[in-house]
Design a protein around this motif. Structure first.
Motif, PDB file in Angstrom:
ATOM      1  N   PHE A  79       0.910  -0.876   0.221  1.00  0.00           N
ATOM      2  CA  PHE A  79       0.540   0.258   0.225  1.00  0.00           C
ATOM      3  C   PHE A  79       0.416   1.488  -0.126  1.00  0.00           C
ATOM      4  CE2 PHE A  79      -2.560  -3.200   2.342  1.00  0.00           C
ATOM      5  CZ  PHE A  79      -3.656  -3.662   1.236  1.00  0.00           C
ATOM      6  N   SER A  80       2.372   0.580   0.048  1.00  0.00           N
ATOM      7  CA  SER A  80       3.133   2.306  -0.341  1.00  0.00           C
ATOM      8  C   SER A  80       3.418   2.881  -1.391  1.00  0.00           C
ATOM      9  CB  SER A  80       4.175   1.632   0.669  1.00  0.00           C
ATOM     10  OG  SER A  80       5.085   1.356   1.880  1.00  0.00           O
ATOM     11  N   ALA A  81       3.373   4.116  -1.167  1.00  0.00           N
ATOM     12  CA  ALA A  81       2.879   5.317  -2.390  1.00  0.00           C
ATOM     13  C   ALA A  81       4.723   5.475  -2.203  1.00  0.00           C
ATOM     14  CB  ALA A  81       2.769   6.211  -2.136  1.00  0.00           C
ATOM     15  N   CYS A  82       4.762   5.887  -3.852  1.00  0.00           N
ATOM     16  CA  CYS A  82       6.397   6.831  -4.524  1.00  0.00           C
ATOM     17  C   CYS A  82       6.500   7.572  -4.247  1.00  0.00           C
ATOM     18  CB  CYS A  82       6.962   5.808  -4.774  1.00  0.00           C
ATOM     19  SG  CYS A  82       7.808   3.795  -4.490  1.00  0.00           S
ATOM     20  N   THR A  83       7.443   8.419  -4.754  1.00  0.00           N
ATOM     21  CA  THR A  83       7.316   9.866  -5.312  1.00  0.00           C
ATOM     22  C   THR A  83       8.237   9.612  -6.361  1.00  0.00           C
ATOM     23  OG1 THR A  83       7.914  10.999  -2.784  1.00  0.00           O
ATOM     24  CG2 THR A  83       8.252  11.829  -5.794  1.00  0.00           C
ATOM     25  N   ASP A  84       7.614   9.983  -7.836  1.00  0.00           N
ATOM     26  CA  ASP A  84       8.305   9.830  -8.707  1.00  0.00           C
ATOM     27  C   ASP A  84       8.807  10.911  -9.855  1.00  0.00           C
ATOM     28  OD1 ASP A  84       7.457  10.288 -12.337  1.00  0.00           O
ATOM     29  OD2 ASP A  84       7.662   8.569 -11.934  1.00  0.00           O
ATOM     30  N   VAL A  85      10.499  10.919 -10.351  1.00  0.00           N
ATOM     31  CA  VAL A  85      11.261  11.257 -10.438  1.00  0.00           C
ATOM     32  C   VAL A  85      11.673  10.699 -11.425  1.00  0.00           C
ATOM     33  CG1 VAL A  85      13.238  12.621 -10.021  1.00  0.00           C
ATOM     34  CG2 VAL A  85      11.313  12.121  -7.613  1.00  0.00           C
ATOM     35  N   SER A  86      11.165  11.729 -12.604  1.00  0.00           N
ATOM     36  CA  SER A  86      12.231  11.343 -13.958  1.00  0.00           C
ATOM     37  C   SER A  86      11.598  10.475 -14.410  1.00  0.00           C
ATOM     38  CB  SER A  86      13.198  11.630 -14.239  1.00  0.00           C
ATOM     39  OG  SER A  86      13.966  13.015 -13.757  1.00  0.00           O
ATOM     40  N   GLY A  87      10.345   9.736 -13.682  1.00  0.00           N
ATOM     41  CA  GLY A  87      10.213   7.588 -14.317  1.00  0.00           C
ATOM     42  C   GLY A  87      10.443   6.650 -13.418  1.00  0.00           C
ATOM     43  N   VAL A  88      11.419   7.110 -12.799  1.00  0.00           N
ATOM     44  CA  VAL A  88      11.557   6.409 -10.797  1.00  0.00           C
ATOM     45  C   VAL A  88      10.980   6.199 -10.040  1.00  0.00           C
ATOM     46  CG1 VAL A  88      14.060   5.746  -9.827  1.00  0.00           C
ATOM     47  CG2 VAL A  88      13.731   6.204 -12.558  1.00  0.00           C
TER      48      VAL A  88
END
Length: 150
Positions: A79-88
């Motif tokens: 359920f964790s979210a990630c921060t997208d930086v330049s597609g990663v």
């Protein structure tokens, strides 16, 4: 890149890199990734490193430290979210994300092998954003996307 492992004017001693045991495929991917890292990251010069030097790098003082071949962060789940930086997608533990005055460990959890970037509180903000943007192309070039984290 030979990562200019010679310290460039840093007053602090070498930075220790400690990577877990890796499979042959992960070892090869990490070595290629680390060989391709820039001599400067977010305007910070490379630092001398010790330990598992084929699996990491460091820049600046206090150092931003990258390690390839890390495990899944303890706080990460489905359920964790990630921060997208330049597609990663980069996972940051929620308590570190909320406290901008603390050190943070960002992990590209969707890739194999996984890489983490330990960012001291003093380097958060623009330096860490610049670092992640620079690293994104290398992550996508050298590591295998297994599951997008958004």
């Amino acid at each position: 890149m030979v990562l200019a492992l010679l310290a460039t004017g840093c007053s602090a001693g070498p930075v220790e890199i400690d990577a877990p045991a890796l499979s042959a495929a992960d070892r090869t991917a990490c070595e290629g990734f680390v060989d391709d890292l820039p001599d400067t990251l977010a305007g910070l010069d490379a630092r001398e490193i010790t330990g598992d030097t084929a699996y990491g790098a460091a820049w600046g003082d206090p150092a931003i430290v990258l390690t390839c071949g890390v495990g899944v962060p303890e706080e990460f789940d489905q359920f964790s979210a990630c921060t997208d930086v330049s597609g990663v997608g980069w996972f940051v533990p929620p308590e570190q994300e909320q406290d901008q005055d603390s050190d943070a460990v960002l992990t590209a959890v969707g890739y194999a092998p996984r890489v983490s970037l330990r960012v001291p509180a003093e380097q958060r903000g623009a330096p860490s954003a610049d670092a992640l943007a620079t690293l994104a192309a290398l992550v996508k070039r050298h590591l295998t996307l297994q599951d997008e984290c958004v």
